[in-house]
Design an enzyme around this catalytic site. Structure first.
Site, mmCIF file in Angstrom:
data_model
loop_
_atom_site.group_PDB
_atom_site.id
_atom_site.type_symbol
_atom_site.label_atom_id
_atom_site.label_comp_id
_atom_site.label_asym_id
_atom_site.label_seq_id
_atom_site.Cartn_x
_atom_site.Cartn_y
_atom_site.Cartn_z
ATOM 1 N N HIS A 135 0.432 -10.073 6.509
ATOM 2 C CA HIS A 135 1.829 -10.406 6.855
ATOM 3 C C HIS A 135 1.973 -11.530 7.906
ATOM 4 C CE1 HIS A 135 2.871 -6.768 4.652
ATOM 5 N NE2 HIS A 135 2.162 -6.024 5.471
HETATM 6 O O1 RIB Z 1 5.713 -4.782 8.084
HETATM 7 C C1 RIB Z 1 4.669 -5.606 8.531
HETATM 8 C C2 RIB Z 1 4.887 -6.004 9.959
HETATM 9 O O2 RIB Z 1 4.925 -4.850 10.797
HETATM 10 C C3 RIB Z 1 3.736 -6.851 10.526
HETATM 11 O O3 RIB Z 1 4.234 -7.671 11.549
HETATM 12 C C4 RIB Z 1 2.819 -5.809 11.112
HETATM 13 O O4 RIB Z 1 1.980 -6.335 12.144
HETATM 14 C C5 RIB Z 1 3.812 -4.852 11.687
HETATM 15 O O5 RIB Z 1 4.224 -5.354 12.962
#
Ligand code: RIB
Ligand code: CA
Length: 309
Positions: free
Chosen positions: A238
């Site tokens: 992500h």
């Molecule tokens: O849903 C994914 C996000 O939530 C990413 O930023 C992960 O690190 C968590 O913070």
């Protein structure tokens, strides 16, 4: 090439760690400040991890702790994905001490000292620190050239069927950021699903030589659990997507869209309703990252992180 003055707010977090190393290894970005919130694990863990990640790079970037919990929402960590320590069990040497102060104040001080429309702000966790900074001093919006957030989804969520983890953990904070007039750039779950990490990809990346940061990044990728949402074939990466936009937005297809975050209690709380087809007749308030050149993205990740110590 002039590098972009950059602030990153995060909740390390395995993918936050890789995103930070990507930023630290990118000559395109001048990382001025790292601020930390509770998120993937509690604030004590996320701050220790941020210190260790920055420390391993050898770069002298201040790390400042911020919000332990969300503005209104009940706080919930995500240790099932990131492990109890927040780095998937990967142990890093302890980093330098935190810089005294609080995140929102540090963000404001950095922006106050900056030229108009000069600072790139990247949010990788619950948006509490950023919301506090801009609510306290709204005029500082004019020092920001771009606000990039890993948050939300136009399809299903991950922490709940409706909501993505960062948006869900502090939807009021995200609502504030969506209404600053900044038109944030959003890397949603639908985008990050295209940055898909499989065991074969990790094996290929492992062929590249690099220093301690690259080796630690590979250890983290090996430690991350495969995602049930993706049939256990691998997992989406992500946070580095948001940093990659700031480095080279040509890696992405994007469009303007309207986004509203659900604040009402119940199963939809934290959902980002994203209107990609102008059905609601609302003016666009976000730039939505829609497509990713995944091969170029992972090549960027390898090239920028493997050059770190
Ligand atoms: O849903 C994914 C996000 O939530 C990413 O930023 C992960 O690190 C968590 O913070
Ligand atoms: Ca994060």
């Amino acid at each position: 090439m002039s590098s972009k003055p950059t602030i990153i707010d995060c909740d390390p977090g395995t993918d936050d760690a890789i995103a930070l190393w990507l930023a630290l290894g990118a000559p395109e970005l001048d990382l001025r400040l790292v601020t930390v919130a509770g998120g993937n694990v509690g604030l004590a863990g996320t701050t220790a991890n941020a210190r260790a990640v920055v420390g391993l790079s050898g770069r002298k970037v201040p790390v400042v702790a911020g919000a332990e919990r969300s503005l209104l929402a009940p706080f919930r960590a995500e240790t099932a994905v990131h492990g109890e320590d927040g780095l998937g069990g990967v142990v890093l040497p302890e980093g330098p001490p935190l810089t005294p102060g609080t995140a929102a104040d540090a963000i404001r001080a950095e922006l106050r000292a900056a030229a108009p429309r000069s600072v790139t702000v990247i949010g990788l966790g619950p948006a509490t620190n950023l919301a506090l900074a801009f609510t306290t001093e709204p005029a500082l919006v004019d020092r920001v050239t771009e606000l990039v957030l890993m948050t939300g989804a136009w399809s299903e969520g991950n922490i709940t069927p409706a909501a993505e983890f960062n948006a869900w953990n502090d939807p009021e904070a995200l609502h504030i950021l969506l209404n600053l007039g900044l038109k944030p750039v959003l890397a949603t779950l639908d985008l990050t699903a295209q940055a898909f990490v499989t065991p074969d990809l990790v094996a290929r990346l492992s062929q590249a030589a690099g220093g301690a940061c690259w080796k630690a990044a590979l250890d983290i990728l090996r430690a991350l659990p495969s995602s049930k949402r993706f049939g256990h074939r691998g997992f989406p990466l992500h946070d580095p997507c948001a940093v990659a936009w700031a480095i080279d937005s040509d890696l992405f297809g994007s469009r303007d869209a309207f986004c509203q975050v659900e604040l009402a209690p119940g199963p939809s709380r934290g959902r980002t309703v994203i209107d990609r087809w102008e059905r609601l007749g609302q003016p666009p308030n976000i730039r939505l990252m829609e497509t990713l050149d995944a091969a170029a993205f992972f090549a960027l990740l390898e090239e920028r992180i493997s050059r770190l110590p």
